[in-house]
Enzyme design. Structure first.
Site, PDB file in Angstrom:
ATOM      1  N   ARG A   1      50.967 -15.275  35.712  1.00 28.64           N
ATOM      2  CA  ARG A   1      50.264 -15.295  37.003  1.00 28.64           C
ATOM      3  C   ARG A   1      50.091 -16.732  37.510  1.00 28.64           C
ATOM      4  O   ARG A   1      50.085 -16.962  38.722  1.00 28.64           O
ATOM      5  CB  ARG A   1      48.936 -14.559  36.870  1.00 28.64           C
ATOM      6  CG  ARG A   1      49.142 -13.083  36.536  1.00 28.64           C
ATOM      7  CD  ARG A   1      47.899 -12.331  36.068  1.00 28.64           C
ATOM      8  NE  ARG A   1      48.309 -11.135  35.353  1.00 28.64           N
ATOM      9  CZ  ARG A   1      48.723 -10.006  35.930  1.00 28.64           C
ATOM     10  NH1 ARG A   1      48.738  -9.913  37.246  1.00 28.64           N
ATOM     11  NH2 ARG A   1      49.098  -8.973  35.208  1.00 28.64           N
TER      12      ARG A   1
ATOM     13  N   GLU B   1      53.746  -8.298  52.589  1.00 26.65           N
ATOM     14  CA  GLU B   1      53.903  -9.268  51.501  1.00 26.65           C
ATOM     15  C   GLU B   1      55.331  -9.370  50.981  1.00 26.65           C
ATOM     16  O   GLU B   1      55.791 -10.442  50.617  1.00 26.65           O
ATOM     17  CB  GLU B   1      52.955  -8.824  50.380  1.00 26.65           C
ATOM     18  CG  GLU B   1      52.992  -9.641  49.131  1.00 26.65           C
ATOM     19  CD  GLU B   1      52.259  -8.949  47.984  1.00 26.65           C
ATOM     20  OE1 GLU B   1      51.866  -9.670  47.058  1.00 26.65           O
ATOM     21  OE2 GLU B   1      52.098  -7.712  48.012  1.00 26.65           O
TER      22      GLU B   1
ATOM     23  N   ASP C   1      54.485 -12.763  39.922  1.00 25.49           N
ATOM     24  CA  ASP C   1      53.964 -11.718  39.062  1.00 25.49           C
ATOM     25  C   ASP C   1      55.130 -11.089  38.297  1.00 25.49           C
ATOM     26  O   ASP C   1      56.179 -11.685  38.157  1.00 25.49           O
ATOM     27  CB  ASP C   1      53.140 -10.713  39.862  1.00 25.49           C
ATOM     28  CG  ASP C   1      51.728 -11.245  40.157  1.00 25.49           C
ATOM     29  OD1 ASP C   1      51.394 -12.339  39.670  1.00 25.49           O
ATOM     30  OD2 ASP C   1      50.977 -10.569  40.866  1.00 25.49           O
TER      31      ASP C   1
ATOM     32  N   ARG D   1      43.535 -21.010  35.350  1.00 26.06           N
ATOM     33  CA  ARG D   1      44.965 -21.095  35.674  1.00 26.06           C
ATOM     34  C   ARG D   1      45.171 -21.652  37.077  1.00 26.06           C
ATOM     35  O   ARG D   1      44.381 -21.432  37.981  1.00 26.06           O
ATOM     36  CB  ARG D   1      45.648 -19.734  35.523  1.00 26.06           C
ATOM     37  CG  ARG D   1      45.068 -18.589  36.344  1.00 26.06           C
ATOM     38  CD  ARG D   1      45.740 -17.287  35.912  1.00 26.06           C
ATOM     39  NE  ARG D   1      45.468 -16.166  36.801  1.00 26.06           N
ATOM     40  CZ  ARG D   1      44.590 -15.206  36.548  1.00 26.06           C
ATOM     41  NH1 ARG D   1      43.878 -15.239  35.433  1.00 26.06           N
ATOM     42  NH2 ARG D   1      44.425 -14.205  37.401  1.00 26.06           N
TER      43      ARG D   1
ATOM     44  N   GLN E   1      48.455 -22.818  40.042  1.00 25.56           N
ATOM     45  CA  GLN E   1      49.626 -22.198  40.673  1.00 25.56           C
ATOM     46  C   GLN E   1      50.661 -23.279  40.940  1.00 25.56           C
ATOM     47  O   GLN E   1      50.377 -24.472  40.801  1.00 25.56           O
ATOM     48  CB  GLN E   1      49.231 -21.458  41.961  1.00 25.56           C
ATOM     49  CG  GLN E   1      48.761 -20.039  41.693  1.00 25.56           C
ATOM     50  CD  GLN E   1      49.096 -19.064  42.812  1.00 25.56           C
ATOM     51  OE1 GLN E   1      48.945 -19.368  43.976  1.00 25.56           O
ATOM     52  NE2 GLN E   1      49.532 -17.875  42.433  1.00 25.56           N
TER      53      GLN E   1
END
Length: 506
Positions: free
Chosen positions: A282, A465, A287, A166, A168
């Protein structure tokens, strides 16, 4: 809530200086080089036997004995004993033990449990590095992503073997141009074009392309549980995310999608398609939320606003790069592609009735009425008309919060919904508002976010975060039901966004 209208700064120069000092120090903390190899290889997200080595995989396209020699010379004898260097198998399915994927240069990790290089985090980190005068490290950050495309086929979710399937969100062209604007190195810029094109085509052919609309989707490979989720995303009772999902499916009726695609009630088992959707969620960089239905599992059936806006940006960037390099005909071809995508975004993703950009479901040919902060992406990349931007700004109150912007308008117990806010989405919205002349609104959001971050920095001594932007707090764990509930310290993209917003306001 009454929007803050004062232009007076809610923080002092002394407070700003303290945050800047912290950020400058954390670039060193978050930096990974060959001498940090053992530290990089350690992965808190997977189960690890105490006496077994940490594994590092080298691309089969490399001179593996030479790379191994270089790496071992960077480490102490004790550190060498704690690692094992292997050549990556040609097929990811052949990997039996997961490990770190080798990168040749230095890079910055987000922080906390995220002790590896992430795809879209790196863009916001890059902005911070450039603002902070860390130009060599910034250059290396971009070069490691280009290396990933060359050696691993795409930019990975992160440089671990279990993320080979995967990617991003595609922000590589933005990073290349940001770096070029700093370095003015045309030879380097020219060298990036084949890799930028390779990464672009990853997104615009099947399975990422939906031929009927001409728009792209997120679509990860693999049909089994994500390894990092099984071990690390557990609650106080020891249940992992997938066990909590099954309990949810047992208890609640869901109308957002056909649950039978993803869950068998009789056997109490999640399907292969569920795990594909979970991995795909993801890949999106976001998320868990309910943006694509509970757990966003139905994401594979949608053209997302964010991805297609980024691909429009990539087409424009490749046009700009070809202009710089004197390739006028190629530049025009890229601009033509961008115009075609603009029309498709207008047709499928713009919702005139709501005055928002919404994700489009391929099978039902409808937009999902789920207000999400990705509605600001088309403003950020310039794909919106002035009239569309005005409509989005008229809806700003749906998202505006005491600490900036809600990610969505719904409270679901998921960290990518309300009441949470994230640095990247804040920056994208602020810059999008500014792009269309809404400077008062953009500055107001920026001040709110910075005031919250600085207040929480003074309380905690760190940047984190994500934030609860309703309560202006970094204490979020008790509110998060699915995925991981921790709030990671570091934090790479918050660092970068804070520096970028300060530069905007100063």
């Amino acid at each position: 809530m009454t929007p803050q209208t004062s232009t007076q700064s809610p923080f002092t120069s002394t407070q700003i200086a303290a945050v800047r000092t912290y950020i400058k120090k954390t670039w060193k903390t978050l930096r990974r080089s060959h001498s940090h190899l053992l530290q990089s290889a350690k992965d808190a997200k997977l189960e690890h036997k105490p006496d077994s080595p940490w594994i590092i995989y080298i691309s089969p396209r490399e001179d593996c004995p030479n790379v191994q020699s270089v790496l071992e010379r960077s480490l102490s004898k004790d550190e060498v004993r704690q690692i094992e260097i292997r050549t990556l198998p040609p097929e990811a399915e052949a990997i039996r033990e997961h490990g770190l994927l080798y990168l040749p240069g230095d890079y910055v990790v987000p922080g906390g449990r995220f002790n590896e290089m992430y795809g879209w985090d790196s863009y916001f980190i890059l902005l911070g590095l450039l603002r902070d005068g860390e130009s060599d490290l910034a250059q290396s950050q971009v070069d490691q992503l280009l290396y990933q495309v060359q050696h691993y086929g795409t930019i990975l979710n992160a440089n671990r073997t279990y993320m080979l399937s995967r990617s991003q969100p595609p922000v590589l062209s933005l990073m290349v141009l940001a770096m070029f604007q700093h370095s003015q190195d045309e030879e380097w810029l020219r060298s990036t074009v084949p890799l930028l094109e390779q990464f672009y085509y990853y997104w615009v052919v099947p399975p990422h392309l939906n031929p009927a609309t001409g728009l792209s989707r997120y679509y990860a490979l693999g049909e089994s549980p994500a390894p990092e989720v099984l071990f690390s995303e557990r609650d106080e009772e020891g249940k992992n995310h997938y066990e909590r999902v099954k309990e949810y499916y047992q208890r609640f009726e869901i109308e957002d999608y056909d649950v039978s695609l993803y869950y068998d009630r009789e056997t109490d088992e999640l399907s292969n398609l569920f795990y594909k959707g979970d991995r795909t969620m993801r890949e999106s960089g976001f998320d868990i939320s309910n943006r694509f239905g509970p757990f966003s599992i139905d994401i594979i059936h949608y053209a997302p606003v964010c991805l297609n806006s980024l691909l429009y940006q990539m087409e424009q960037d490749l046009a700009q790069i070809n202009d710089i390099l004197g390739n006028e005909q190629l530049a025009q071809q890229w601009r033509d592609r961008a115009e075609v995508r603009r029309d498709r975004i207008d047709q499928c993703l713009w919702d005139e009735a709501q005055g928002l950009y919404l994700d489009y479901h391929f099978q039902t040919q409808t937009r999902r009425k789920y207000e999400f902060a990705t509605t600001f992406y088309p403003l950020w990349v310039g794909v919106a008309s002035d009239a569309q931007a005005k409509r989005v700004v008229e809806n700003l109150s749906l998202f505006e919060a005491p600490g900036g912007l809600f990610t969505s308008t719904r409270v679901t117990g998921n960290q990518w919904d309300a009441p949470f806010g994230w640095a990247p989405l804040t920056l994208i919205a602020v810059q999008g508002l500014h792009r269309y002349g809404y400077h008062q609104e953009g500055d107001r959001i920026a001040r709110k976010f910075l005031a919250m971050v600085i207040k929480e920095f003074e309380r905690r001594g760190s940047l984190v975060e994500k934030y609860d932007v309703e309560r202006c707090s970094a204490n979020v764990s008790d509110e998060i039901c699915f995925g991981y509930s921790s709030n990671e310290v570091g934090f790479g993209w918050t660092n970068g966004v804070v520096l970028e917003l300060l530069a905007t306001l100063m």
